[in-house]
Motif scaffolding. Sequence first.
Motif, PDB file in Angstrom:
ATOM      1  N   PHE A  64       0.873  -1.181   0.000  1.00 52.00           N
ATOM      2  CA  PHE A  64       0.000   0.000   0.000  1.00 52.00           C
ATOM      3  C   PHE A  64       0.911   1.233   0.000  1.00 52.00           C
ATOM      4  O   PHE A  64       1.542   1.557   1.010  1.00 52.00           O
ATOM      5  CB  PHE A  64      -0.919  -0.008   1.210  1.00 52.00           C
ATOM      6  CG  PHE A  64      -2.024  -1.033   1.123  1.00 52.00           C
ATOM      7  CD1 PHE A  64      -3.271  -0.691   0.635  1.00 52.00           C
ATOM      8  CD2 PHE A  64      -1.802  -2.347   1.511  1.00 52.00           C
ATOM      9  CE1 PHE A  64      -4.286  -1.635   0.551  1.00 52.00           C
ATOM     10  CE2 PHE A  64      -2.805  -3.300   1.434  1.00 52.00           C
ATOM     11  CZ  PHE A  64      -4.058  -2.947   0.946  1.00 52.00           C
ATOM     12  N   GLU A 112      -8.270   2.200   1.110  1.00 54.26           N
ATOM     13  CA  GLU A 112      -7.839   2.741   2.404  1.00 54.26           C
ATOM     14  C   GLU A 112      -8.501   1.978   3.543  1.00 54.26           C
ATOM     15  O   GLU A 112      -7.863   1.712   4.574  1.00 54.26           O
ATOM     16  CB  GLU A 112      -8.169   4.226   2.497  1.00 54.26           C
ATOM     17  CG  GLU A 112      -7.637   4.859   3.784  1.00 54.26           C
ATOM     18  CD  GLU A 112      -7.944   6.341   3.869  1.00 54.26           C
ATOM     19  OE1 GLU A 112      -7.153   7.074   4.486  1.00 54.26           O
ATOM     20  OE2 GLU A 112      -8.994   6.762   3.336  1.00 54.26           O
ATOM     21  N   ALA A 115      -6.607  -1.221   3.961  1.00 53.04           N
ATOM     22  CA  ALA A 115      -5.311  -0.988   4.598  1.00 53.04           C
ATOM     23  C   ALA A 115      -5.478  -0.798   6.106  1.00 53.04           C
ATOM     24  O   ALA A 115      -4.709  -1.359   6.911  1.00 53.04           O
ATOM     25  CB  ALA A 115      -4.634   0.227   3.978  1.00 53.04           C
ATOM     26  N   LEU A 120      -2.468  -1.488   8.972  1.00 42.96           N
ATOM     27  CA  LEU A 120      -1.454  -0.553   8.514  1.00 42.96           C
ATOM     28  C   LEU A 120      -1.652   0.809   9.171  1.00 42.96           C
ATOM     29  O   LEU A 120      -2.768   1.183   9.540  1.00 42.96           O
ATOM     30  CB  LEU A 120      -1.482  -0.407   6.995  1.00 42.96           C
ATOM     31  CG  LEU A 120      -1.276  -1.678   6.169  1.00 42.96           C
ATOM     32  CD1 LEU A 120      -1.088  -1.340   4.707  1.00 42.96           C
ATOM     33  CD2 LEU A 120      -0.083  -2.470   6.680  1.00 42.96           C
ATOM     34  N   TYR A 133       0.210   6.156   3.311  1.00 43.84           N
ATOM     35  CA  TYR A 133       0.386   4.748   3.655  1.00 43.84           C
ATOM     36  C   TYR A 133       1.598   4.199   2.905  1.00 43.84           C
ATOM     37  O   TYR A 133       1.769   4.410   1.704  1.00 43.84           O
ATOM     38  CB  TYR A 133      -0.848   3.928   3.280  1.00 43.84           C
ATOM     39  CG  TYR A 133      -2.056   4.193   4.150  1.00 43.84           C
ATOM     40  CD1 TYR A 133      -2.286   3.442   5.289  1.00 43.84           C
ATOM     41  CD2 TYR A 133      -2.948   5.205   3.825  1.00 43.84           C
ATOM     42  CE1 TYR A 133      -3.389   3.686   6.096  1.00 43.84           C
ATOM     43  CE2 TYR A 133      -4.060   5.464   4.620  1.00 43.84           C
ATOM     44  CZ  TYR A 133      -4.266   4.705   5.755  1.00 43.84           C
ATOM     45  OH  TYR A 133      -5.351   4.950   6.565  1.00 43.84           O
TER      46      TYR A 133
END
Length: 635
Positions: A64, A112, A115, A120, A133
């Motif tokens: 990512f 997103e 992620a 993350l 990211y």
Amino acid sequence: MTLIKTKGARQLLAALLVLLVGTLLLKTLPAWRLDLTEESLYSLSDGSQNIVSAIDQPLELELFFSVSAAENLPQLLDYGQQVSDLLAEYVALNTSQLTLKVTDPEPFSEDEDRATAAGLTGAPVSMGGDSFYLGLVVTRGDGEQQVIPFFNPDRERFLEYDISQLLYRISQSNQPVVGVLTATQALGGYDFRTRGATPAWMALEQLKGFAKVEAVNIDQGVIQQDLDVLLVIHPQQLGDEDLYAIDQFVLKGGKAMVFVDPSAEVAAQGPGMPNASNLEQLFKVWGVSYNADEVAADRSWALRVPTATNQMPIPHVGIIGLQPEGFDQESLITSELEVINVSSAGHLAAAEGAATEFVPLLQTSASSKIFESAEYALTRDHGNLLVDFVDSGKALTIAARIRGEVASAFPQKPKFDQPETADAAEDADASESAEAETTETEVTPEVAHELKSSGPINVLIVADVDLLSDRLWVQVSNFMGQPMAMPWASNGDFVANAVEQMSGSEDLIGLRSRGQYSRRFTVVNDLRVEAAEQFKQQEQRLTDRLAELEQEIASLNPEANAQNELVLSPEQKKAIEAFEDERLQVRKELRQVQHQLNSSIDELETRLKLINIFLVPLLLLGWMLVMPKLRRRRT
């Protein structure tokens, strides 16, 4: 069609054809790369290649990388591209099992959300709340995932290790089990001063990247878990049950690391409290000599620490930065490490007549000396340790591996008391009647008592516990809720290398060792050590002279005048004036010693700058002027 007749036109056409063919070849041929850096920093090491080649199940690598969110942050964009290129190198080594996908998680998008759900961490890059990211999610065929939450640019030198460790961890079906037997707070605990929980020591916390770390459970002299490696940290006054469990574990082929210390500062309990640890009963049969009343000191590799009486940092001979010259270069554990810091460490040696093999892994320099631990503990000003410091001329062993066949420290199996329970009395009363009614009695199988090892034992002993403490090798900070470790010494690498080798995985060792690139300024260090010794000698002379003059003044009895007031005699006034003059002179000499130290270092720095700024360019310029003339002469 007009023929190209001129020579220049034909040359132009040939150049265009060469350019066209070269462009096509560059597009079709695989990328070639030549790494000319000293440490091969931009090439995957043999350890990474072995890890990737051994992967036998499909792994999907999804990076990512927020390209759109970092349009105005060229440094982050460049680093993200570097991460992406390095991941492509991994995939190229095993295209049948590894796939790479690069995703740009735009703000408020499903990418997103994925992620964030994977764990993350997004770094804020704008006032509008957009996040950057740069993390990796690796998914195994059965759905299990492992992640690197964020590739922090500050850890750029550990980039290959972080990726290889993640791939190794997810490709292993069974993690090695590391058991920890300790009375310290190595696995975390509680601080009564702050009334809060304390984290585990980073040297053990990082083991969780490739192993399962848990406290050891001992019952009736038996370690209950199936361990790959046993860590015994600061064993103080262990009972027969614990000692017997360690003894039998090692005899049955178990691998153990033992950390003892004559004065463990990280486990200090207060003035006058015993702070030494030992395994004398086991060391004796393992063929190891260790005295818990002796502290190893080193003048050459001593770290500079401010003294108690002033803020001038001078070498502390008890806090040592062990250098590669003192490492076993034949061992995968230590061959590529940079520096290992120890504090108030003990020293080891092979016992007289030992049948085991004693292999030193970590040693001091030859500028060593042994202090009594009681004397060392009472020295508040470590500068006094430099006074009358006489080198022994031999290196002292701080850590060693022990191999060979040994006998048990317990010729007969000890008897251990059964723990009392609430129903113990009722069980005892009912035992006779139950025995009469039952013809078959269920008996717990007896664990075999080993009188000697089934083969060569595999034990690593370290005569320092403080080596494990965070203060000697790593700075732990909080990065967006996640602990980030920035090592400045190789203590953690030493522990992890040893555990990995003992548990059978050695491919990560070479990677981690590439993370430290510091170079020692040996000339500057020698200048500082010499100046510090002179400073302490001058300071000691001043202190001794002050005491003498004070005794001389005290021996002169002042006389009373007519008003019955004590008046200094001319002799006393003269002595005091001489004292003040001499004190000023010695203080001046002390300042001169410090000035000479700084001037020597400044002169060395100036010479290096002159060489780099002027001499090297002049040499290159001279070479450029001379070479054409030499070529013309040859022609």
